[in-house]
Design a protein around this motif. Structure first.
Motif, PDB file in Angstrom:
ATOM      1  N   LEU A 149      -3.250  -1.866 -17.917  1.00  0.00           N
ATOM      2  CA  LEU A 149      -3.147  -1.753 -16.461  1.00  0.00           C
ATOM      3  C   LEU A 149      -3.952  -2.831 -15.741  1.00  0.00           C
ATOM      4  N   ILE A 150      -5.188  -3.028 -16.162  1.00  0.00           N
ATOM      5  CA  ILE A 150      -6.007  -4.068 -15.527  1.00  0.00           C
ATOM      6  C   ILE A 150      -5.430  -5.444 -15.841  1.00  0.00           C
ATOM      7  N   GLY A 151      -4.928  -5.605 -17.059  1.00  0.00           N
ATOM      8  CA  GLY A 151      -4.347  -6.894 -17.441  1.00  0.00           C
ATOM      9  C   GLY A 151      -3.132  -7.247 -16.616  1.00  0.00           C
ATOM     10  N   ILE A 152      -2.221  -6.297 -16.437  1.00  0.00           N
ATOM     11  CA  ILE A 152      -0.959  -6.608 -15.766  1.00  0.00           C
ATOM     12  C   ILE A 152      -1.099  -6.599 -14.248  1.00  0.00           C
ATOM     13  N   TRP A 153      -2.100  -5.859 -13.713  1.00  0.00           N
ATOM     14  CA  TRP A 153      -2.282  -5.791 -12.264  1.00  0.00           C
ATOM     15  C   TRP A 153      -3.283  -6.802 -11.733  1.00  0.00           C
TER      16      TRP A 153
ATOM     17  N   THR B 121     -14.288  12.822 -13.650  1.00  0.00           N
ATOM     18  CA  THR B 121     -14.432  11.375 -13.446  1.00  0.00           C
ATOM     19  C   THR B 121     -13.097  10.743 -13.065  1.00  0.00           C
ATOM     20  N   ALA B 122     -12.047  11.114 -13.802  1.00  0.00           N
ATOM     21  CA  ALA B 122     -10.720  10.595 -13.485  1.00  0.00           C
ATOM     22  C   ALA B 122     -10.282  11.022 -12.092  1.00  0.00           C
ATOM     23  N   LEU B 123     -10.566  12.266 -11.741  1.00  0.00           N
ATOM     24  CA  LEU B 123     -10.225  12.781 -10.411  1.00  0.00           C
ATOM     25  C   LEU B 123     -10.921  11.975  -9.323  1.00  0.00           C
ATOM     26  N   GLY B 124     -12.205  11.709  -9.514  1.00  0.00           N
ATOM     27  CA  GLY B 124     -12.949  10.936  -8.527  1.00  0.00           C
ATOM     28  C   GLY B 124     -12.429   9.522  -8.376  1.00  0.00           C
ATOM     29  N   LEU B 125     -12.062   8.895  -9.488  1.00  0.00           N
ATOM     30  CA  LEU B 125     -11.540   7.527  -9.433  1.00  0.00           C
ATOM     31  C   LEU B 125     -10.200   7.472  -8.702  1.00  0.00           C
ATOM     32  N   ILE B 126      -9.311   8.410  -8.985  1.00  0.00           N
ATOM     33  CA  ILE B 126      -8.004   8.390  -8.333  1.00  0.00           C
ATOM     34  C   ILE B 126      -8.124   8.810  -6.868  1.00  0.00           C
ATOM     35  N   ALA B 127      -9.074   9.701  -6.554  1.00  0.00           N
ATOM     36  CA  ALA B 127      -9.332  10.034  -5.151  1.00  0.00           C
ATOM     37  C   ALA B 127      -9.831   8.800  -4.394  1.00  0.00           C
ATOM     38  N   SER B 128     -10.707   8.027  -5.025  1.00  0.00           N
ATOM     39  CA  SER B 128     -11.201   6.788  -4.405  1.00  0.00           C
ATOM     40  C   SER B 128     -10.064   5.802  -4.184  1.00  0.00           C
ATOM     41  N   SER B 129      -9.186   5.694  -5.187  1.00  0.00           N
ATOM     42  CA  SER B 129      -8.021   4.821  -5.050  1.00  0.00           C
ATOM     43  C   SER B 129      -7.135   5.250  -3.882  1.00  0.00           C
ATOM     44  N   THR B 130      -6.931   6.551  -3.759  1.00  0.00           N
ATOM     45  CA  THR B 130      -6.099   7.068  -2.673  1.00  0.00           C
ATOM     46  C   THR B 130      -6.689   6.720  -1.311  1.00  0.00           C
ATOM     47  N   LEU B 131      -8.002   6.888  -1.162  1.00  0.00           N
ATOM     48  CA  LEU B 131      -8.656   6.559   0.112  1.00  0.00           C
ATOM     49  C   LEU B 131      -8.538   5.069   0.432  1.00  0.00           C
TER      50      LEU B 131
ATOM     51  N   LEU C  44      -7.611  -1.243  -9.066  1.00  0.00           N
ATOM     52  CA  LEU C  44      -8.617  -1.218 -10.125  1.00  0.00           C
ATOM     53  C   LEU C  44      -9.108   0.215 -10.373  1.00  0.00           C
ATOM     54  N   PHE C  45      -9.419   0.929  -9.300  1.00  0.00           N
ATOM     55  CA  PHE C  45      -9.822   2.337  -9.433  1.00  0.00           C
ATOM     56  C   PHE C  45      -8.700   3.161 -10.051  1.00  0.00           C
TER      57      PHE C  45
ATOM     58  N   ALA D  25       0.839  -1.205   0.000  1.00  0.00           N
ATOM     59  CA  ALA D  25       0.000   0.000   0.000  1.00  0.00           C
ATOM     60  C   ALA D  25       0.873   1.253   0.000  1.00  0.00           C
ATOM     61  N   ARG D  26       1.955   1.231   0.766  1.00  0.00           N
ATOM     62  CA  ARG D  26       2.850   2.400   0.844  1.00  0.00           C
ATOM     63  C   ARG D  26       3.594   2.629  -0.468  1.00  0.00           C
ATOM     64  N   ILE D  27       3.783   1.584  -1.251  1.00  0.00           N
ATOM     65  CA  ILE D  27       4.450   1.733  -2.546  1.00  0.00           C
ATOM     66  C   ILE D  27       3.618   2.617  -3.478  1.00  0.00           C
ATOM     67  N   ILE D  28       2.321   2.373  -3.530  1.00  0.00           N
ATOM     68  CA  ILE D  28       1.459   3.050  -4.501  1.00  0.00           C
ATOM     69  C   ILE D  28       0.934   4.375  -3.977  1.00  0.00           C
ATOM     70  N   LEU D  29       0.719   4.476  -2.657  1.00  0.00           N
ATOM     71  CA  LEU D  29       0.024   5.631  -2.084  1.00  0.00           C
ATOM     72  C   LEU D  29       0.664   6.981  -2.403  1.00  0.00           C
ATOM     73  N   PRO D  30       1.978   7.181  -2.190  1.00  0.00           N
ATOM     74  CA  PRO D  30       2.535   8.525  -2.452  1.00  0.00           C
ATOM     75  C   PRO D  30       2.350   8.974  -3.897  1.00  0.00           C
ATOM     76  N   GLY D  31       2.530   8.060  -4.834  1.00  0.00           N
ATOM     77  CA  GLY D  31       2.347   8.411  -6.237  1.00  0.00           C
ATOM     78  C   GLY D  31       0.908   8.754  -6.555  1.00  0.00           C
ATOM     79  N   ALA D  32      -0.044   7.972  -5.993  1.00  0.00           N
ATOM     80  CA  ALA D  32      -1.462   8.266  -6.217  1.00  0.00           C
ATOM     81  C   ALA D  32      -1.819   9.633  -5.633  1.00  0.00           C
ATOM     82  N   GLN D  33      -1.259   9.945  -4.466  1.00  0.00           N
ATOM     83  CA  GLN D  33      -1.517  11.252  -3.865  1.00  0.00           C
ATOM     84  C   GLN D  33      -0.932  12.371  -4.719  1.00  0.00           C
ATOM     85  N   ALA D  34       0.244  12.131  -5.304  1.00  0.00           N
ATOM     86  CA  ALA D  34       0.851  13.142  -6.178  1.00  0.00           C
ATOM     87  C   ALA D  34      -0.017  13.378  -7.411  1.00  0.00           C
TER      88      ALA D  34
END
Length: 299
Positions: free
Chosen positions: A280-284, A201-211, A245-246, A165-174
């Protein structure tokens, strides 16, 4: 514990690379809203779109080892996990260097001139070639059909899932910060309502991912009182799968939004967006699940 320590080291290496990569990705989001963007030629804008896609591939490769570790290996340490991490790193580095070389070329050409830009591009391109060749000089990385697996203790599995989670979080927040800044730019105010909605829409999805990425640490601390509990690993793994996924869909939608501005054409931007979502969905998600299914059949 040797395998567990090696896996932790591999995840930490990815963590060190992630934030810088996603900040550069965020710069690509910001570029169409800078004052100097209007002065770029169509060729330079197309180059920046290529950079956007190259960095997207880099991010896909950086997050892939964690997804494989969580989905395919169920949080266990294995030789194959390390091989996939090494393979992704081997592929990622030259792609990132090429993206950086193109970005520097466009920036130096605008600021100083073509000759300086060409020199910087040539130097960075040589670094990309060195990064591509060097890992193969020590022997080709290949996937093992049969591999050693180590089931780490519960405390280590919890550490793994929190690290992922810590790997992805800072980048998603950026990325989220860059997206918010865009809204308050003068150029954004001039866009069509439909384009604003795509960005929203993109903003909402990445905000959801961050949360969702922030949730595991908070739940572990508050709900589980920082105690070891196997249910937390399952719960946190589900949150991470939902978060990625988000994030995948959010990035793909933003590629549609930024691509249209860089290319001034909706169709190529839409195709790039669909390709981004599939990648992205394929590789993740799909690739780790396929490997997990194949691993189950082998047993």
């Amino acid at each position: 514990m040797k395998l567990s320590e090696d896996v932790k080291l591999a995840l930490d290496d990815v963590r060190a690379l992630m934030l810088g990569t996603q900040i550069l990705f965020g710069f690509q989001f910001q570029l169409p809203f800078q004052t100097a963007f209007a002065q770029l030629s169509a060729q330079e804008r197309h180059l920046e779109f290529i950079v956007l896609l190259l960095i997207l591939v880099t991010i896909a490769l950086l997050i892939a080892p964690g997804s494989f570790h969580r989905i395919t290996e169920h949080g266990n340490a294995s030789d194959r996990m390390l091989e996939i991490a090494n393979l992704c790193s081997t592929l990622m580095l030259p792609i990132f260097c090429i993206a950086l070389a193109i970005d520097l070329y466009v920036a130096f050409k605008y600021a100083i001139g073509f000759k300086s830009a060409a020199g910087v591009f040539a130097f960075t391109a040589l670094l990309a070639m060195a990064a591509a060749i060097a890992p193969w000089l020590r022997g080709k990385t290949k996937m093992s059909d049969r591999h050693a697996t180590e089931v780490p203790p519960l405390a280590k599995r919890i550490e793994f899932v929190l690290t992922e989670a810590r790997i992805i979080l800072p980048g998603a927040q950026a990325l989220l910060g860059f997206q918010l800044i865009i809204i308050f730019s003068e150029s954004f105010a001039k866009l069509l309502y439909s384009e604003k909605m795509i960005h929203g829409t993109a903003l909402g999805l990445i905000a959801s991912s961050t949360l969702l990425l922030m949730a595991p640490a908070a739940v572990h601390r508050i709900a589980y009182n920082s105690q070891e509990n196997p249910r937390f690993v399952t719960y946190a793994s589900g949150l991470l799968s939902a978060a990625t996924l988000f994030l995948a869909v959010g990035i793909a939608v933003e590629v549609r939004f930024i691509g249209n501005l860089l290319l001034d054409s909706a169709t190529p931007a839409l195709l790039a967006s669909l390709a981004s979502a599939i990648l992205l969905i394929g590789i993740w998600h799909v690739w780790p699940m396929v490997l997990r299914f194949g691993q189950g059949k082998a047993r």
